[in-house]
Design a protein around this motif. Sequence first.
Motif, PDB file in Angstrom:
ATOM      1  N   SER A   1       1.012  -1.273   0.069  1.00 53.08           N
ATOM      2  CA  SER A   1       0.006   0.050   0.123  1.00 53.08           C
ATOM      3  C   SER A   1       0.839   1.379   0.104  1.00 53.08           C
ATOM      4  N   ASN A   2       0.087   2.444  -0.225  1.00 55.08           N
ATOM      5  CA  ASN A   2       1.286   3.645  -0.244  1.00 55.08           C
ATOM      6  C   ASN A   2       1.051   4.373   1.184  1.00 55.08           C
ATOM      7  N   GLU A   3       0.737   3.478   2.147  1.00 56.98           N
ATOM      8  CA  GLU A   3       0.699   4.090   3.715  1.00 56.98           C
ATOM      9  C   GLU A   3       2.359   4.467   3.945  1.00 56.98           C
ATOM     10  N   LEU A   4       2.449   5.208   5.033  1.00 58.42           N
ATOM     11  CA  LEU A   4       3.785   5.354   5.681  1.00 58.42           C
ATOM     12  C   LEU A   4       4.031   4.392   6.137  1.00 58.42           C
ATOM     13  N   ALA A   5       5.400   4.019   6.580  1.00 56.71           N
ATOM     14  CA  ALA A   5       5.924   2.771   7.041  1.00 56.71           C
ATOM     15  C   ALA A   5       5.254   2.219   8.281  1.00 56.71           C
ATOM     16  N   LYS A   6       4.891   3.150   9.106  1.00 51.56           N
ATOM     17  CA  LYS A   6       4.350   2.831  10.603  1.00 51.56           C
ATOM     18  C   LYS A   6       2.982   2.493  10.281  1.00 51.56           C
ATOM     19  N   HIS A   7       2.052   2.294   9.368  1.00 50.13           N
ATOM     20  CA  HIS A   7       0.960   2.164   9.056  1.00 50.13           C
ATOM     21  C   HIS A   7       0.862   0.854   8.144  1.00 50.13           C
ATOM     22  N   VAL A   8       2.009   0.294   8.099  1.00 54.27           N
ATOM     23  CA  VAL A   8       1.895  -1.158   6.961  1.00 54.27           C
ATOM     24  C   VAL A   8       2.285  -2.189   8.095  1.00 54.27           C
ATOM     25  N   SER A   9       1.400  -3.114   7.853  1.00 53.45           N
ATOM     26  CA  SER A   9       1.748  -4.415   8.754  1.00 53.45           C
ATOM     27  C   SER A   9       2.743  -5.242   8.352  1.00 53.45           C
ATOM     28  N   HIS A  10       3.265  -6.164   9.284  1.00 51.26           N
ATOM     29  CA  HIS A  10       4.302  -6.989   9.000  1.00 51.26           C
ATOM     30  C   HIS A  10       3.828  -8.049   7.802  1.00 51.26           C
ATOM     31  N   GLU A  11       2.634  -8.406   7.819  1.00 52.36           N
ATOM     32  CA  GLU A  11       2.401  -9.232   6.561  1.00 52.36           C
ATOM     33  C   GLU A  11       2.399  -8.640   5.213  1.00 52.36           C
ATOM     34  N   GLN A  12       2.200  -7.254   5.188  1.00 53.05           N
ATOM     35  CA  GLN A  12       2.259  -6.603   4.268  1.00 53.05           C
ATOM     36  C   GLN A  12       3.617  -6.323   3.633  1.00 53.05           C
ATOM     37  N   ILE A  13       4.554  -5.831   4.514  1.00 54.17           N
ATOM     38  CA  ILE A  13       5.992  -5.988   4.382  1.00 54.17           C
ATOM     39  C   ILE A  13       6.496  -7.139   3.716  1.00 54.17           C
ATOM     40  N   GLN A  14       6.138  -8.129   4.460  1.00 53.49           N
ATOM     41  CA  GLN A  14       6.705  -9.696   3.821  1.00 53.49           C
ATOM     42  C   GLN A  14       6.215  -9.732   2.437  1.00 53.49           C
ATOM     43  N   GLY A  15       5.025  -9.606   2.025  1.00 57.57           N
ATOM     44  CA  GLY A  15       4.465  -9.622   0.792  1.00 57.57           C
ATOM     45  C   GLY A  15       5.209  -8.721  -0.239  1.00 57.57           C
ATOM     46  N   PHE A  16       5.399  -7.502   0.181  1.00 64.38           N
ATOM     47  CA  PHE A  16       6.097  -6.339  -0.472  1.00 64.38           C
ATOM     48  C   PHE A  16       7.545  -6.934  -0.981  1.00 64.38           C
ATOM     49  N   HIS A  17       8.246  -7.502  -0.024  1.00 70.59           N
ATOM     50  CA  HIS A  17       9.669  -7.714  -0.215  1.00 70.59           C
ATOM     51  C   HIS A  17       9.784  -8.935  -1.025  1.00 70.59           C
ATOM     52  N   ALA A  18       8.947  -9.834  -0.890  1.00 72.05           N
ATOM     53  CA  ALA A  18       8.674 -11.139  -1.760  1.00 72.05           C
ATOM     54  C   ALA A  18       8.588 -10.755  -3.210  1.00 72.05           C
ATOM     55  N   PHE A  19       7.551  -9.750  -3.651  1.00 69.99           N
ATOM     56  CA  PHE A  19       7.449  -9.244  -4.916  1.00 69.99           C
ATOM     57  C   PHE A  19       8.460  -8.551  -5.549  1.00 69.99           C
ATOM     58  N   GLN A  20       9.206  -7.679  -4.609  1.00 70.61           N
ATOM     59  CA  GLN A  20      10.124  -6.995  -5.045  1.00 70.61           C
ATOM     60  C   GLN A  20      11.371  -7.573  -5.596  1.00 70.61           C
ATOM     61  N   GLU A  21      11.634  -9.036  -4.781  1.00 64.41           N
ATOM     62  CA  GLU A  21      12.751  -9.754  -5.159  1.00 64.41           C
ATOM     63  C   GLU A  21      12.386 -10.617  -6.608  1.00 64.41           C
ATOM     64  N   LYS A  22      11.107 -10.701  -6.652  1.00 62.64           N
ATOM     65  CA  LYS A  22      10.756 -11.312  -7.911  1.00 62.64           C
ATOM     66  C   LYS A  22      10.671 -10.374  -9.238  1.00 62.64           C
ATOM     67  N   SER A  23      10.409  -9.127  -8.885  1.00 63.73           N
ATOM     68  CA  SER A  23      10.591  -8.066  -9.777  1.00 63.73           C
ATOM     69  C   SER A  23      11.937  -7.829 -10.133  1.00 63.73           C
ATOM     70  N   LEU A  24      12.990  -7.708  -9.070  1.00 64.91           N
ATOM     71  CA  LEU A  24      14.325  -7.535  -9.412  1.00 64.91           C
ATOM     72  C   LEU A  24      14.847  -8.590 -10.071  1.00 64.91           C
ATOM     73  N   GLU A  25      14.683  -9.930  -9.996  1.00 63.81           N
ATOM     74  CA  GLU A  25      15.156 -11.108 -10.426  1.00 63.81           C
ATOM     75  C   GLU A  25      15.039 -10.902 -12.081  1.00 63.81           C
ATOM     76  N   HIS A  26      13.596 -10.536 -12.295  1.00 60.11           N
ATOM     77  CA  HIS A  26      13.312 -10.216 -14.021  1.00 60.11           C
ATOM     78  C   HIS A  26      14.082  -9.237 -14.607  1.00 60.11           C
ATOM     79  N   LEU A  27      14.065  -8.081 -13.817  1.00 58.91           N
ATOM     80  CA  LEU A  27      14.655  -6.930 -14.632  1.00 58.91           C
ATOM     81  C   LEU A  27      16.191  -6.818 -14.673  1.00 58.91           C
ATOM     82  N   LEU A  28      16.801  -7.826 -13.857  1.00 61.94           N
ATOM     83  CA  LEU A  28      18.316  -7.871 -13.835  1.00 61.94           C
ATOM     84  C   LEU A  28      18.913  -8.945 -14.943  1.00 61.94           C
ATOM     85  N   GLU A  29      17.755  -9.637 -15.665  1.00 63.17           N
ATOM     86  CA  GLU A  29      17.974 -10.668 -16.591  1.00 63.17           C
ATOM     87  C   GLU A  29      18.044 -10.096 -17.851  1.00 63.17           C
TER      88      GLU A  29
END
Length: 316
Positions: A119-147
Amino acid sequence: MNQLIIILIVVVPLTIFYFFVLKRMRNNIYGEDGEAVDYSFGMPSARKVFRLLKKRDFEGAEKIIKDVSSDDRTQIMDHIGLGLDTRFFEQWLEQGSDKNVAHLAMGVHYNHLAWMSRSNELAKHVSHEQIQGFHAFQEKSLEHLLEIDPSSPIMDETHSRLIRVYMGNGQREKMTEHYYSAIALSPNMVWPYLRYTEAIQPKWGGNLELISEFIQRLPDNPLIKNIIELKLIADSILFETNYFGGTYPEVRQLAEKRLIEIDKEITRNPPTSIHRYVLYNYMMGVAQEIGNGFFENKYLEKMNGYYTLYPYGIIK
């Protein structure tokens, strides 16, 4: 009989008029697969790519993506990245001709999924589950862009996307590196400047000195300069600060002044880039924040139902 004639003369044309107006508005607000906003923004090449991909004509879609301007490519990638699901991109990567373009599409898609998770909320308003999902998708994004092959003609878009990925991961050196790489390839490409403007603000670890230096080095491009200034004005109002270095009340005065000046510029020389809608969104949003109803209504109409990712985020 006279009443019937009046009805035919007045009511029928109005009915026809409203039918076509509402139909046009609905087509702009709802995308090709029913998403809340049509992220093609009416651009024929974006809609054509979408149709070709749906027909599994991957080679035809890839050719258009490689041949269009850098600004158009950005809009195409957002349109398909938000309008198609993950399984489709996996099939494209398996069956497509140009793996670079397919990797770009998957990288964009996963980055959008990351930000939808966070979500676009400030970090203090983002849940642990949201952060985990964010980083998991970020890693997948990075994996493809670096290819993607560095010699590919889509590297300007790749660098531009990596700015936001590395911003989200807190890797400031890499973020800055990809910003300069993007503008070296395409100095008048709008979105690298937008993404970098976000990344150098204090909420992402930046500061006023970085912002000041960045503003001074902007290219002599009215669309880019106006969008960036309005974004910084809008964000200053949001965080009740002044990213230009003055007092907070001065931001609101600057907002009023720049709305008038930019409106005159747009009237004299209407922008043609698809990213004019980013400018219209910021004109409307800033006008709304300072209570300028005239410009708010004027630019709400110019937006044509196309809500841009900055400042409004993904609307699904």
